[in-house]
Design a protein around this motif. Structure first.
Motif, short mmCIF file in Angstrom:
data_model
loop_
_atom_site.label_atom_id
_atom_site.label_comp_id
_atom_site.label_asym_id
_atom_site.label_seq_id
_atom_site.Cartn_x
_atom_site.Cartn_y
_atom_site.Cartn_z
N ALA A 21 0.83 -1.21 0.00
CA ALA A 21 0.00 0.00 0.00
C ALA A 21 0.86 1.26 0.00
O ALA A 21 0.56 2.22 -0.72
CB ALA A 21 -0.95 0.00 1.18
N LEU A 22 1.94 1.26 0.78
CA LEU A 22 2.81 2.44 0.84
C LEU A 22 3.48 2.66 -0.52
O LEU A 22 3.53 3.78 -1.02
CB LEU A 22 3.86 2.29 1.94
CG LEU A 22 4.85 3.44 2.07
CD1 LEU A 22 4.10 4.74 2.39
CD2 LEU A 22 5.87 3.14 3.15
N GLU A 54 2.40 1.69 -3.43
CA GLU A 54 1.36 2.12 -4.37
C GLU A 54 1.03 3.60 -4.16
O GLU A 54 0.81 4.33 -5.12
CB GLU A 54 0.11 1.25 -4.20
CG GLU A 54 0.30 -0.16 -4.71
CD GLU A 54 -0.85 -1.09 -4.33
OE1 GLU A 54 -1.81 -0.63 -3.67
OE2 GLU A 54 -0.79 -2.27 -4.70
N ARG A 55 1.00 4.03 -2.92
CA ARG A 55 0.71 5.44 -2.60
C ARG A 55 1.83 6.35 -3.14
O ARG A 55 1.55 7.40 -3.70
CB ARG A 55 0.54 5.63 -1.09
CG ARG A 55 0.29 7.05 -0.66
CD ARG A 55 -1.11 7.52 -1.07
NE ARG A 55 -1.29 8.88 -0.61
CZ ARG A 55 -1.71 9.86 -1.38
NH1 ARG A 55 -2.09 9.62 -2.61
NH2 ARG A 55 -1.81 11.07 -0.91
N GLU A 59 1.47 6.61 -6.82
CA GLU A 59 0.32 7.48 -7.12
C GLU A 59 0.71 8.95 -6.96
O GLU A 59 0.36 9.78 -7.80
CB GLU A 59 -0.84 7.14 -6.18
CG GLU A 59 -2.09 7.95 -6.41
CD GLU A 59 -3.18 7.61 -5.41
OE1 GLU A 59 -3.78 8.56 -4.87
OE2 GLU A 59 -3.41 6.41 -5.16
#
Length: 186
Positions: A22-23, A25-26, A29
C-alpha cells in the motif's frame, strides 16, 4: 515461501516473508499525480519552455513555445519543424557558447523568424546543465515582438514631436490649440 527440510530431507516448516504494498502504491500514485500536475502546468503556461542539446536540437518544448514560432501545439512543432530557431549558424553557436560559458543567460533579446518567415523578437532565459553526462540547455522564452514594435512606434512619435516642437518654437505665426470641447489649450 521457502520450505525447510531436516538432514533426512523431511519437511520441517515453511519460511515466508511479505511486505505491505500500500505504501509503495501510494508513493507511485503521488509521483504520477505530480507528473500530471507538472505536465499540465508545463503545457498551459504562456511562457515558452524548451530543452535543447548542444547542437540546438529540440528535445522538449511546451505548447507556448510552439505557438510563439507559429505552430498550433508542441506535437505539431515536433512533427513538422526541421530547421533551427536561429537566423544563422553564427547566432546559434554564439547562443550555445555563451550559455555554456556563463552557465546561465538572462533576459537576452534574440531576433529570429517564425514558421511563416516573419521576424519575431524573443526574450530568452536559459541554463546550461550536465544531466546524466549529457549537455543540455533548458530555458524559457517570451515573445516580445509587440513590445519591440511599440518601442519603435514610440521612438517615431517622439521624433515627430521634436520636429513639431522645433517648428512651434521657431514659428513667427500665432498658433492656438483647442480641445474637443472648444476650450483653449495652447
Amino acid at each position: 515461501l521457502f520450505p525447510i527440510y531436516n538432514n533426512t530431507n523431511d519437511f520441517q516448516f515453511v519460511i515466508g516473508y511479505g511486505f505491505e504494498t500500500a505504501l509503495l502504491e501510494r508513493v507511485e500514485e503521488l509521483i504520477n499525480s505530480t507528473e500530471r500536475k507538472y505536465l499540465k502546468l508545463f503545457n498551459s503556461t504562456q511562457i515558452g519552455a524548451f530543452v535543447v542539446d548542444m547542437e540546438a536540437n529540440l528535445i522538449e518544448a511546451n505548447n507556448a513555445f510552439a505557438e510563439i514560432f507559429g505552430f498550433n501545439n508542441a506535437e505539431e512543432l515536433f512533427n513538422l519543424y526541421s530547421k533551427d530557431f536561429f537566423n544563422s549558424i553564427d547566432q546559434k553557436n554564439e547562443f550555445l557558447n555563451i550559455t555554456k560559458e556563463r552557465g546561465i543567460v538572462q533576459n537576452e533579446l534574440l531576433k529570429t523568424i517564425n514558421l511563416f518567415n516573419k521576424t519575431i523578437y524573443i526574450q530568452i532565459n536559459a541554463k546550461y546543465e550536465l544531466v546524466n553526462g549529457i549537455e543540455i540547455i533548458s530555458g524559457s522564452i517570451i515573445d516580445v515582438t509587440e513590445l519591440k514594435q511599440s518601442e519603435k512606434n514610440l521612438r517615431i512619435a517622439n521624433e515627430k514631436l521634436k520636429l513639431s516642437e522645433l517648428f512651434l518654437n521657431n514659428s513667427t505665426d500665432a498658433i492656438q490649440v483647442f480641445d474637443e470641447q472648444g476650450k483653449f489649450v495652447l
